[in-house]
Motif scaffolding. Structure first.
Motif, mmCIF file in Angstrom:
data_model
loop_
_atom_site.group_PDB
_atom_site.id
_atom_site.type_symbol
_atom_site.label_atom_id
_atom_site.label_comp_id
_atom_site.label_asym_id
_atom_site.label_seq_id
_atom_site.Cartn_x
_atom_site.Cartn_y
_atom_site.Cartn_z
ATOM 1 N N MET A 12 0.816 -1.202 0.000
ATOM 2 C CA MET A 12 0.000 0.000 0.000
ATOM 3 C C MET A 12 0.855 1.259 0.000
ATOM 4 O O MET A 12 0.343 2.351 0.003
ATOM 5 N N SER A 13 2.181 1.121 0.020
ATOM 6 C CA SER A 13 3.040 2.306 0.072
ATOM 7 C C SER A 13 2.880 3.131 -1.197
ATOM 8 O O SER A 13 2.592 2.614 -2.264
ATOM 9 N N ALA A 14 3.104 4.432 -1.061
ATOM 10 C CA ALA A 14 2.927 5.345 -2.184
ATOM 11 C C ALA A 14 4.011 5.168 -3.229
ATOM 12 O O ALA A 14 3.771 5.309 -4.415
ATOM 13 N N THR A 15 5.218 4.876 -2.803
ATOM 14 C CA THR A 15 6.345 4.706 -3.711
ATOM 15 C C THR A 15 7.016 3.383 -3.400
ATOM 16 O O THR A 15 7.312 3.113 -2.243
ATOM 17 N N PRO A 16 7.254 2.542 -4.395
ATOM 18 C CA PRO A 16 7.899 1.263 -4.109
ATOM 19 C C PRO A 16 9.327 1.471 -3.610
ATOM 20 O O PRO A 16 9.947 2.491 -3.902
ATOM 21 N N VAL A 29 12.841 4.037 1.089
ATOM 22 C CA VAL A 29 12.015 2.843 0.962
ATOM 23 C C VAL A 29 10.527 3.154 1.076
ATOM 24 O O VAL A 29 9.696 2.312 0.799
ATOM 25 N N TYR A 30 10.203 4.388 1.487
ATOM 26 C CA TYR A 30 8.785 4.735 1.626
ATOM 27 C C TYR A 30 8.624 6.245 1.549
ATOM 28 O O TYR A 30 9.409 6.993 2.124
ATOM 29 N N ARG A 31 7.609 6.686 0.832
ATOM 30 C CA ARG A 31 7.200 8.093 0.817
ATOM 31 C C ARG A 31 5.718 8.124 1.155
ATOM 32 O O ARG A 31 4.919 7.451 0.508
ATOM 33 N N LEU A 34 0.267 11.145 2.129
ATOM 34 C CA LEU A 34 -0.316 12.403 2.590
ATOM 35 C C LEU A 34 0.721 13.482 2.870
ATOM 36 O O LEU A 34 0.392 14.553 3.365
ATOM 37 N N SER A 35 1.960 13.217 2.568
ATOM 38 C CA SER A 35 3.042 14.129 2.918
ATOM 39 C C SER A 35 2.838 15.529 2.358
ATOM 40 O O SER A 35 2.908 16.518 3.083
ATOM 41 N N SER A 36 2.580 15.646 1.063
ATOM 42 C CA SER A 36 2.432 16.984 0.474
ATOM 43 C C SER A 36 1.161 17.669 0.972
ATOM 44 O O SER A 36 1.158 18.884 1.193
ATOM 45 N N ALA A 37 0.093 16.907 1.171
ATOM 46 C CA ALA A 37 -1.146 17.495 1.691
ATOM 47 C C ALA A 37 -0.948 18.019 3.115
ATOM 48 O O ALA A 37 -1.403 19.115 3.453
ATOM 49 N N LEU A 38 -0.260 17.242 3.949
ATOM 50 C CA LEU A 38 -0.021 17.689 5.324
ATOM 51 C C LEU A 38 0.884 18.908 5.371
ATOM 52 O O LEU A 38 0.661 19.823 6.165
ATOM 53 N N ARG A 39 1.891 18.930 4.523
ATOM 54 C CA ARG A 39 2.774 20.114 4.492
ATOM 55 C C ARG A 39 2.004 21.347 4.043
ATOM 56 O O ARG A 39 2.195 22.433 4.574
ATOM 57 N N VAL A 94 4.918 9.579 9.143
ATOM 58 C CA VAL A 94 6.202 9.349 8.481
ATOM 59 C C VAL A 94 6.100 9.886 7.052
ATOM 60 O O VAL A 94 5.326 9.386 6.250
ATOM 61 N N HIS A 95 6.884 10.921 6.754
ATOM 62 C CA HIS A 95 6.892 11.499 5.416
ATOM 63 C C HIS A 95 7.794 10.692 4.489
ATOM 64 O O HIS A 95 7.422 10.358 3.377
ATOM 65 N N THR A 96 8.991 10.381 4.956
ATOM 66 C CA THR A 96 9.958 9.628 4.157
ATOM 67 C C THR A 96 10.705 8.670 5.074
ATOM 68 O O THR A 96 11.117 9.061 6.164
ATOM 69 N N LEU A 97 10.862 7.440 4.638
ATOM 70 C CA LEU A 97 11.619 6.446 5.392
ATOM 71 C C LEU A 97 12.852 6.078 4.563
ATOM 72 O O LEU A 97 12.728 5.669 3.408
#
Length: 101
Positions: A12-16, A29-31, A34-39, A94-97
């Motif tokens: 279900m991650s946004a970016t593989p 490994v993960y983006r 909702l990151s851009s919406a929350l920012r 978590v925005h970016t892992l």
């Protein structure tokens, strides 16, 4: 023996996950979806809080009654409280892992 660390990312991650790089390094490994919406929402809440903080003293100064000054203080308190609450509620997201190989 040698233990190899792995990171599992749900489908279900946004970016593989990116492929591991030779020689080590940092891989994303993960983006968060909702990151851009929350920012964007944080920019709006901080902007409205700044506008409220600047306007409240003007409202209190121009107030003819004590009730108007109390209302201005209430508006200021509400703006500060909601901005702080929004930041607190969204801070665990978590925005970016990244994984260091």
């Amino acid at each position: 023996g040698d233990r190899k660390s792995t990171v599992a990312v749900s489908p279900m991650s946004a970016t593989p996950p990116s492929a591991p790089r030779a020689g080590g390094g940092v891989d994303v490994v993960y983006r968060g979806r909702l990151s851009s919406a929350l920012r964007g929402l944080k920019v709006v809440t901080v902007s409205s809080c700044a506008a409220t903080t600047m306007a409240a003293p003007l409202l209190a100064y121009g107030a003819q009654t004590a009730a108007s000054a109390v209302a201005a203080a209430g508006i200021l308190s509400f703006g500060l409280f909601t901005t702080t609450l929004f930041h607190w509620a969204t801070s665990p997201y978590v925005h970016t892992l990244r994984v260091r190989e």
